[in-house]
Design an enzyme around this catalytic site. Sequence first.
Site, PDB file in Angstrom:
ATOM      1  N   CYS A 167       0.867  -1.175   0.000  1.00  0.00           N
ATOM      2  CA  CYS A 167       0.000   0.000   0.000  1.00  0.00           C
ATOM      3  C   CYS A 167       0.905   1.226   0.000  1.00  0.00           C
ATOM      4  CB  CYS A 167      -0.869   0.056   1.248  1.00  0.00           C
ATOM      5  SG  CYS A 167      -2.025  -1.313   1.400  1.00  0.00           S
ATOM      6  N   GLY A 193      -1.081   0.816  -5.085  1.00  0.00           N
ATOM      7  CA  GLY A 193      -2.386   0.232  -4.803  1.00  0.00           C
ATOM      8  C   GLY A 193      -3.480   0.945  -5.545  1.00  0.00           C
ATOM      9  N   ASN A 209       0.751   0.448   6.012  1.00  0.00           N
ATOM     10  CA  ASN A 209       1.174  -0.369   4.886  1.00  0.00           C
ATOM     11  C   ASN A 209       1.828  -1.608   5.465  1.00  0.00           C
ATOM     12  OD1 ASN A 209       2.283  -1.439   2.513  1.00  0.00           O
ATOM     13  ND2 ASN A 209       4.065  -0.093   2.592  1.00  0.00           N
ATOM     14  N   GLY A 210       1.336  -2.783   5.096  1.00  0.00           N
ATOM     15  CA  GLY A 210       1.933  -4.017   5.593  1.00  0.00           C
ATOM     16  C   GLY A 210       0.893  -5.089   5.777  1.00  0.00           C
ATOM     17  N   TYR A 223      10.751  -4.410  -8.015  1.00  0.00           N
ATOM     18  CA  TYR A 223       9.508  -4.181  -8.754  1.00  0.00           C
ATOM     19  C   TYR A 223       8.616  -3.061  -8.217  1.00  0.00           C
ATOM     20  CZ  TYR A 223       4.734  -5.202 -10.366  1.00  0.00           C
ATOM     21  OH  TYR A 223       3.468  -5.091 -10.873  1.00  0.00           O
ATOM     22  N   ASP A 237      11.024  -8.448 -14.508  1.00  0.00           N
ATOM     23  CA  ASP A 237      11.481  -8.342 -13.123  1.00  0.00           C
ATOM     24  C   ASP A 237      11.189  -9.588 -12.303  1.00  0.00           C
ATOM     25  OD1 ASP A 237       8.696  -7.946 -12.495  1.00  0.00           O
ATOM     26  OD2 ASP A 237       8.987  -5.888 -13.157  1.00  0.00           O
TER      27      ASP A 237
END
Length: 488
Positions: free
Chosen positions: A2, A28, A100-101, A257, A364
């Site tokens: 995110c 996202g 984020n996570g 990426y 990638d």
Amino acid sequence: MCGILGICGMTNVVNELYTGLNSLQHRGQDSAGILTCTQQFHLKKGQGLVQNIFKPKHIARLAGSLGIAHVRYPTIGGGSAEDAQPFYVSSPLGIAMAHNGNVTNYIELKKILEEKNFRHINSQCDAEVILNVFADELARHDLHKFSPDTVFTAVANVFKKVQGSYSVVGIIVNKGLFAFRDPHGIKPLIFGKKGNDSYAFASESAALDILGYKVERDVAPGEAIFIQEPVFKAPRKLFNKLIQKASHTPCIFEWVYFARPDSVMDSINVYEARLRLGEELAKEVIKKNIKADVVIPVPDSARPAAITLASVLGLPYREGLVKNRYIGRTFIMPLQESRQASVRQKLNPIKSEIKGKKILLVDDSIVRGTTSREIVNMVRNAGAKEVCLAVTCPPLKYPCVYGIDMQTKKEFIASNKQEKDIAKEIGADKIIYQPLDSLIKGVGKKTSDKSKFCTACFTGIYPTKLFDKDFKEIEKDRIKAQCMVVSP
Ligand code: SF4
């Protein structure tokens, strides 16, 4: 994956949050939200792209010089409207949060919060669980004596209770803006300053650059930062504390990426890392005696690696695939069908660069093989004599429990196949993967010896404590989430 932002500025921060969110859109596309704060919270969130969610009437309503924002990519949670971030609770004080996570003990924590602490968790999103753990911890203090240490003590207890990866930004009404990063620093978080009194936290440095903030530094793993609102007209004060030290293992995939090439994360320039990955990969191509006429990248993230790979091999570099920029990234689209359809719409070959040639395609990563198969097929149909695929990372084999959409083991094409079988399945003549050592060397050239990386999706070695039941729960939730996804 995110994207998060937290800003405290001189005037309304909504325009900066909106611009910053647009610069993090690649992290996202499922939902987005902005929350600002005056004496009350003002919130707008919804499903889809940033530009489609926020209309002028919302921007006008989102008043306040403090704000946080989020773009979401679904991990735990089904991508419904209820799961969009930020979240807030009214007690104690009024706290808002975005993260984020991925919290690996989410189910257990949700149960404790609901059954023992009598808190209602309204969504399937793990950010709401972190928020409620934090709120519970804050409520244990005498808030008449609130100080930055009150925040740091609450964060210390969050670190003890919440397992997994999380970079967090949040607001406490009338008190200030806070940010913290899990003890392993798996997800990125960086902050910058503008003038005397404005601070911004962001997932990527590119967002700070675009907003005109001078980068100060990354938030350290296990560190919490609190920017206190002034009582009178004095400048804001920044307080920080390194709360818990653990080995720093940032997600190596950010450099491969996820991140923008114009970002710098944990002092490693993303673009330069990708250039080095091409140099490393060239060694493997030489070792395997692959002969090609031309090197062609799969746009966009493999482009820097393809440039250096071609240069080391002394081969021409050509743009042989043209990308439609208005179609979303396939990797972060929630359903397999959307991904397949999207590849066909997204890329188109330049036949004159491909026809009659031995093509060395550079990509990638290969997760499920869906995209690679479509691309190889497209290049063959454009008249290629041979197609070899060189990949800038090793075979992906193990689920990511830290927030990347590849949690179910069976989704990996490499989980039970050798290279030649993978090549056959995607229709390539040969496939060359970057060895793990070369990946680490390529990405980490400038990092300190102390800093390692999370490489769990290649090795199965996870930096945090995990139990079998965590994998099972995450896998079960992921399958449920995929079934529940509603198209934006
Ligand atoms: S498991 Fe892979 S994708 Fe997930 S955080 Fe670790 S390196 Fe990144």
